[in-house]
Design an enzyme around this catalytic site. Structure first.
Site, PDB file in Angstrom:
ATOM      1  N   CYS A 178      -4.267  53.882  21.787  1.00  0.00           N
ATOM      2  CA  CYS A 178      -5.240  53.395  20.807  1.00  0.00           C
ATOM      3  C   CYS A 178      -5.466  54.377  19.659  1.00  0.00           C
ATOM      4  O   CYS A 178      -5.805  53.962  18.550  1.00  0.00           O
ATOM      5  CB  CYS A 178      -6.567  53.120  21.479  1.00  0.00           C
ATOM      6  SG  CYS A 178      -6.407  51.956  22.831  1.00  0.00           S
ATOM      7  N   GLU A 216     -10.683  32.106  25.422  1.00  0.00           N
ATOM      8  CA  GLU A 216     -11.020  32.578  26.777  1.00  0.00           C
ATOM      9  C   GLU A 216     -12.245  33.480  26.768  1.00  0.00           C
ATOM     10  O   GLU A 216     -12.812  33.752  27.827  1.00  0.00           O
ATOM     11  CB  GLU A 216      -9.848  33.394  27.373  1.00  0.00           C
ATOM     12  CG  GLU A 216      -8.545  32.642  27.575  1.00  0.00           C
ATOM     13  CD  GLU A 216      -7.614  32.744  26.373  1.00  0.00           C
ATOM     14  OE1 GLU A 216      -8.101  33.028  25.251  1.00  0.00           O
ATOM     15  OE2 GLU A 216      -6.406  32.514  26.536  1.00  0.00           O
ATOM     16  N   LYS A 255      -7.695  43.510  18.266  1.00  0.00           N
ATOM     17  CA  LYS A 255      -8.998  43.223  18.887  1.00  0.00           C
ATOM     18  C   LYS A 255      -9.707  42.091  18.147  1.00  0.00           C
ATOM     19  O   LYS A 255     -10.523  41.381  18.722  1.00  0.00           O
ATOM     20  CB  LYS A 255      -9.876  44.470  18.872  1.00  0.00           C
ATOM     21  CG  LYS A 255      -9.423  45.556  19.833  1.00  0.00           C
ATOM     22  CD  LYS A 255      -9.830  45.271  21.268  1.00  0.00           C
ATOM     23  CE  LYS A 255      -9.197  46.276  22.220  1.00  0.00           C
ATOM     24  NZ  LYS A 255      -9.227  45.811  23.612  1.00  0.00           N
ATOM     25  N   GLU A 286      -8.811  45.857  41.863  1.00  0.00           N
ATOM     26  CA  GLU A 286      -7.793  44.793  41.818  1.00  0.00           C
ATOM     27  C   GLU A 286      -6.437  45.331  42.285  1.00  0.00           C
ATOM     28  O   GLU A 286      -5.737  44.679  43.075  1.00  0.00           O
ATOM     29  CB  GLU A 286      -7.680  44.244  40.390  1.00  0.00           C
ATOM     30  CG  GLU A 286      -6.707  43.069  40.282  1.00  0.00           C
ATOM     31  CD  GLU A 286      -6.506  42.604  38.834  1.00  0.00           C
ATOM     32  OE1 GLU A 286      -7.164  43.147  37.929  1.00  0.00           O
ATOM     33  OE2 GLU A 286      -5.672  41.706  38.630  1.00  0.00           O
ATOM     34  N   GLU A 345      -8.296  39.136  19.676  1.00  0.00           N
ATOM     35  CA  GLU A 345      -8.786  39.017  21.046  1.00  0.00           C
ATOM     36  C   GLU A 345     -10.201  38.438  21.076  1.00  0.00           C
ATOM     37  O   GLU A 345     -10.503  37.546  21.874  1.00  0.00           O
ATOM     38  CB  GLU A 345      -8.772  40.395  21.718  1.00  0.00           C
ATOM     39  CG  GLU A 345      -9.166  40.360  23.179  1.00  0.00           C
ATOM     40  CD  GLU A 345      -9.252  41.763  23.790  1.00  0.00           C
ATOM     41  OE1 GLU A 345      -8.695  41.958  24.873  1.00  0.00           O
ATOM     42  OE2 GLU A 345      -9.881  42.654  23.192  1.00  0.00           O
ATOM     43  N   CYS A 404      -5.718  46.018  28.815  1.00  0.00           N
ATOM     44  CA  CYS A 404      -6.736  46.385  27.804  1.00  0.00           C
ATOM     45  C   CYS A 404      -6.216  46.320  26.387  1.00  0.00           C
ATOM     46  O   CYS A 404      -6.991  46.319  25.454  1.00  0.00           O
ATOM     47  CB  CYS A 404      -7.341  47.757  28.052  1.00  0.00           C
ATOM     48  SG  CYS A 404      -6.591  48.696  29.321  1.00  0.00           S
ATOM     49  N   GLU A 407     -10.373  47.150  37.711  1.00  0.00           N
ATOM     50  CA  GLU A 407      -8.910  47.147  37.735  1.00  0.00           C
ATOM     51  C   GLU A 407      -8.390  47.952  38.926  1.00  0.00           C
ATOM     52  O   GLU A 407      -7.398  47.580  39.549  1.00  0.00           O
ATOM     53  CB  GLU A 407      -8.371  47.717  36.411  1.00  0.00           C
ATOM     54  CG  GLU A 407      -6.952  47.315  36.109  1.00  0.00           C
ATOM     55  CD  GLU A 407      -6.604  47.516  34.627  1.00  0.00           C
ATOM     56  OE1 GLU A 407      -7.304  46.942  33.767  1.00  0.00           O
ATOM     57  OE2 GLU A 407      -5.649  48.250  34.346  1.00  0.00           O
ATOM     58  N   SER A 421      -3.159  42.436  34.920  1.00  0.00           N
ATOM     59  CA  SER A 421      -4.488  42.527  35.519  1.00  0.00           C
ATOM     60  C   SER A 421      -5.382  41.432  34.950  1.00  0.00           C
ATOM     61  O   SER A 421      -5.346  41.140  33.750  1.00  0.00           O
ATOM     62  CB  SER A 421      -5.089  43.898  35.210  1.00  0.00           C
ATOM     63  OG  SER A 421      -6.476  43.866  35.443  1.00  0.00           O
TER      64      SER A 421
END
Lengths: 387, 598
Positions: B528, B379, B371, B288, B374, B312, B285, B332
């Site tokens: 988190c 993907e 999560k 990037e 996710e 994230c 990241e 990102s």
């Protein structure tokens, strides 16, 4: 036994008067003078709760905020009440005049009429009347504008703070109080919210003076009131009567000779059985009413009457607070269960206690008043409920 | 409201003085008088709708809700009068009558606020009729993350307030009135088919088992007991500072070593650390961001989207997909640490350990419910398999520890297994709001200038703290030659936690009122550590304790910069090549999709 008055019909609410004349006079009065006059008259809210109107205006006028609101509560939803519709239909100009007087008293420039959704058909004529009215007060130099908001059919939106929520575009749920509307009402601004009939009464008071007004009714219930008479009566309809008569007087006038009970004040009110007619005063010192008077004769099952009211509350509770949301369901299911013999007849006593809890623990007037009908019917007609 | 004015009142005949604006409940707390509550929650606005907290004010017609009534001069309050007790018992009984009290089968058994009240107010036979109907029809378990069971719902509306007030999502709201009133979604669709970000903040605040995560405990046990499977587990940074709360420790206890031992005892074949891929995320990241800055500042490329935002937090990703899809190019392309780990577990790890990726079961332990969603995104299969097979919350993990009969307190601490088990302080602080930003700056600044960040002990305090939106800028000076285009540039950053704050930042960006380069967004309050999969209850004090623990953990580690993680250096040398290289793009980067805004 309390002092009662003879039944006495008056014609003030629907009297054809020119509001221009009163408003011209009001224009020259100070806010304090208006409030004093209304306080002096002893006028109490005609929606049913009976809060002194002059006090409400006084509290609201004492608030320092620049923006304030006058809200006319025309969400007439109490079962058996149909007087506000008639008032709006026949003397809308007097309602607007009452709002303008209230506006002058508390220092508000904006009035909103919250109209019951089912009365939407009145809107074209109400708007036409309002246009004329706006023109007139503009000429008189009042800085006051009125607009309409339409309800969507929920009974709870007649509760003042739920009504504000509804106007503000949210779900109609009552707010916590305090703060009260006079300090934080519509859009968080000081607001005086008054019933349609209350506002017209203020016009009457300013036209004839508080002395005249006080001569009607009793010490605690001054003035007259529009009653919506329905049920087992040969002459259902709308009647303007002085407050303070006994229910016996009332039944003698409107009953069919076989009246066994009268539900005074609609679903949120009290059921009075025949044996108590003579000792019951219709007024704030006795049984108050927003106008609904429903007569039942001996052909009626009081179980059905009660079931009907509970069904109504079960649907019309907003569902927000526990005592009201679940309490209404329990009362309804409870009487059904006893009737079917699935619960013991003594279960009724648990329900009476529950209704008492609802009265003290519910968040708003709706839940707090469910117990009125329930306990007064169950106490007086226990056999009919159980067997 | 004047701040310093005090009001004097009596509660249970004891005088107390509190600042004007305090509630009766707060005044009682000051006297250590307990008034039970249910709909009240420290993180949320007052509702006053459950009525459990009713108290008697002498002379008043009705009882008052302690949580919603301002303390006033001269009040004479009774919190335990007969009238109060009777009403409270009725309220609890009423709630029980609309609640499916299948306690022994309930995930929240023994951590249920209604159960606690029932223990105090309702023993023996229930007074009222059971109102719960066909409960099967009242359960929405279509989502892979959140289960909503209306038969256990007591309509306190904490979830509704959480979703609108803390998260500005309003995926759940009240519908119907009277007996039909319930907590519902848009057109009463399943949770999986509305704007829900799966953040699980509602789960954290639900007093009963009406909102829970979908649990995969049995699936994980099955994998562990399947001798043909090689089960790897990763643990997110925020789990180690919160797991203790489920096992009898006070909030803020760091249990990293014991946690690793427990995982080994549960039978996982390899116990690894998400912190490793957090460090890797920083490399990817950070690179990037520098690349985007170069394209925008040097090459004047109009296509390069700035500010860049982090990716994230899967709750945040779904939020932007629904609410700000025009800014998806700004997100990102890095996968989250969990998903980077998953993709590498079935490639790099499998190769190195000589295990057929077909037989690897990849489990992650997360402070998060999003999560779960996710891991199930289409993907996320770049390894050729489902990169992460099962996601467990901190709570589910604690259940497994209890099921296995492990006496957690007496465990000897141990270290993570190697290959993807090394971590740095930078990886750890991902668990707190501002942590990704801090880790990124520690590394990026050093890459660009060759010097460590100019902060004491590497602690970049301006990006820390609990304010909803933080802004920080850092002037870049003394750049190495290849980064000279950044000389004198003031790097502007923003950090938001909780989606209401994310919404604020993104609205400012959309309105052109903000000129940030880099934005860190975490869906959950506090980051988190306050995730939807963390121990219940949660409040500001608990979250602060966990954050303090995160920074202690950072300070305790020998290496505190991502680029110095030896395993990270090794993976670039042996497998990935370079950050943002071909292999990285194949496995560690992805793109997200636009979703409907309702």
């Amino acid at each position: 036994m309390m002092e009662t008055k003879k039944i006495s019909k008056v014609d003030l609410i629907f009297e054809d008067i020119d509001p221009r004349e009163i408003l011209t006079r009001v224009k020259g009065m100070s806010a304090t003078e208006i409030i004093e006059e209304v306080l002096e008259s002893g006028l109490k809210g005609r929606g049913g709760a009976g809060f002194p109107t002059g006090m409400k205006w006084k509290f609201c006028s004492e608030e320092k905020e620049k923006d304030k609101y006058i809200v006319c509560n025309a969400d007439e939803g109490e079962p058996g009440t149909f007087k506000d519709r008639e008032i709006l239909d026949r003397v809308a100009q007097k309602v607007y005049a009452g709002m303008t007087i209230a506006g002058k008293a508390v220092g508000a420039q904006t009035g909103i009429v919250y109209l019951r959704g089912e009365y939407k058909f009145l809107l074209p004529q109400l708007r036409a009347e309002l246009e004329k009215f706006h023109k007139m007060i503009h000429e008189l130099g009042f800085d006051f504008r009125i607009d309409f908001r339409i309800g969507s059919g929920a009974y709870i939106c007649g509760e003042e703070s739920a009504l504000f929520e509804s106007i503000e575009g949210r779900r109609g749920e009552p707010r916590n109080k305090p703060p009260y509307p006079t300090s934080s009402g519509l859009f968080g601004k000081p607001t005086s919210i008054n019933n349609v009939e209350t506002l017209v009464n203020s016009v009457i008071i300013l036209k004839y003076g508080s002395e005249f007004y006080k001569k009607m009714g009793t010490q605690f219930s001054t003035g007259a009131k529009v009653f919506s008479v329905s049920g087992d009566t040969p002459k259902p309809g709308i009647y303007e009567l002085e407050l303070g008569m006994s229910l016996l007087e009332f039944v003698n006038e409107f009953g069919d000779g076989d009246t066994k009970a009268v539900q005074v004040g609609g679903a949120a009110g009290f059921c009075v059985p025949r044996k108590l007619f003579a000792s019951t005063v219709i007024g704030f010192e006795g049984v108050p009413t927003g106008g609904s008077m429903k007569l039942f004769n001996s052909s009626r099952s009081m179980y059905n009457v009660l079931h009907n009211y509970l069904d109504f509350f079960n649907e019309e509770s907003c569902g927000q607070c526990t005592p009201c949301r679940v309490g209404c369901q329990q009362l309804l299911k409870g009487v059904e269960s006893v009737k079917r013999g699935e619960s013991k007849s003594t279960y009724i006593d648990e329900l009476v206690k529950l209704a008492a809890t609802m009265k003290v623990a519910s968040k708003c007037g709706l839940g707090q008043s469910v117990g009125n009908a329930f306990n007064s019917i169950v106490e007086n007609f226990r056999e009919e409920i159980i067997y | 409201m004047k701040k310093n004015k005090m009001v004097n009142l009596k509660i249970n005949n004891q005088p107390v003085s509190v600042p004007e604006g305090s509630t009766v409940l707060q005044a009682a707390e000051k006297l250590n008088i307990h008034i039970p509550t249910l709909c009240n929650h420290d993180d949320l606005c007052v509702a006053g709708n459950c009525r459990v907290c009713v108290v008697e004010h002498k002379g008043a017609r009705t009882l008052l809700a302690g949580c919603a009534t301002p303390a006033a001069e001269g009040m004479d309050i009774m919190t335990n009068s007969l009238k109060v007790r009777n009403a409270r018992k009725h309220v609890v009984e009423l709630l029980l009558s609309e609640h499916r009290a299948d306690c022994t089968k309930c995930y929240r058994n023994q951590n249920c606020e209604l159960q606690e009240l029932a223990n105090e107010y309702s023993f023996g036979d229930h007074i009222f009729l059971d109102l719960v109907g066909d409960h099967e029809a009242m359960i929405d378990d279509a989502s892979c993350a959140i289960i909503k069971d209306d038969s256990k719902c007591i309509r306190c509306q904490r979830c509704v307030r959480t979703c609108s007030q803390l998260q500005k999502v309003s995926a759940i709201a009240v519908s119907g009135k009277g007996s039909e009133m319930k907590i519902s979604t848009f057109h009463d669709r399943p949770i999986s088919h509305v704007v829900c970000t799966n953040c699980g903040q509602c789960v954290n605040r639900c007093p009963t088992g009406a909102l829970t995560e979908k649990n995969y405990i049995d699936s994980v046990w099955d994998a562990i007991y399947d001798s043909g499977k090689h089960v790897v587990v990763q643990t997110a940074p925020a789990v180690r500072v919160a797991l203790g709360e489920e096992l009898g420790y006070d909030p803020g206890e760091r249990v990293t070593g014991k946690m690793v031992t427990a995982l080994k005892q549960l039978g996982f074949d390899s116990v690894l650390d998400t912190d490793f891929t957090a460090d890797l995320t920083i490399m990817e990241e950070g690179t990037e961001l520098l690349t985007r800055l170069k394209k925008a500042l040097v090459e004047q490329d109009k296509e390069t989207a700035l500010p860049m935002t982090t990716s994230c937090s899967p709750g945040w990703v779904k939020f932007i997909e629904h609410k700000f899809p025009e800014f998806l190019p700004n997100v990102s392309t890095c996968k989250s640490p969990q998903q980077m780990f998953g993709a590498l577990a079935k490639t790099y790890y499998a190769d190195n350990r000589g295990v057929d990726p077909e037989n690897i079961v990849s489990v992650s332990i997360m402070p998060c419910t999003a999560k779960k969603f996710e891991a199930n995104r289409p993907e996320m299969r770049d390894s050729g398999y489902k990169d992460v097979d099962y996601v467990l919350t901190t709570r589910e993990f604690a259940v497994m520890i209890k099921q296995a009969g492990i006496d957690f307190r007496t465990l000897e601490p141990s270290g993570y297994d190697s290959l993807m088990g090394d971590s740095t302080g930078a990886g750890v602080i991902f668990g707190a709001t501002g942590g990704v930003m801090e880790a990124a700056i520690r590394t990026a600044y050093e890459i660009v200038t060759g010097k460590p960040v100019p902060f004491d002990n590497l602690n970049i305090t301006p990006v820390r703290g609990m304010e909803g939106v933080k802004e920080a800028s850092l002037k870049i000076e003394g750049c190495l030659k290849e980064w000279s285009f950044l000389e004198g540039v003031e790097l502007k950053t923003a950090i938001a936690h909780g989606l209401t704050n994310a919404n604020k930042v993104m609205t400012a960006v959309r309105n052109g009122e903000a000129d940030y380069h880099f934005i860190e967004i975490m869906a959950c309050p506090g980051g988190c550590i306050g995730g939807g999969g963390q121990p219940i209850p949660t409040n500001m004090t608990i979250r602060q304790s966990r954050i303090d623990a995160i920074y202690e953990e950072d300070m305790s580690l020998p290496i505190r910069k991502s680029h110095e993680n030896p395993e990270v250096q090794a993976i670039y040398k042996d497998f990935l090549g370079e950050p943002n290289g071909h292999k990285s793009h194949e496995l560690l980067h992805t793109h997200y999709i636009e979703r409907v805004p309702y």
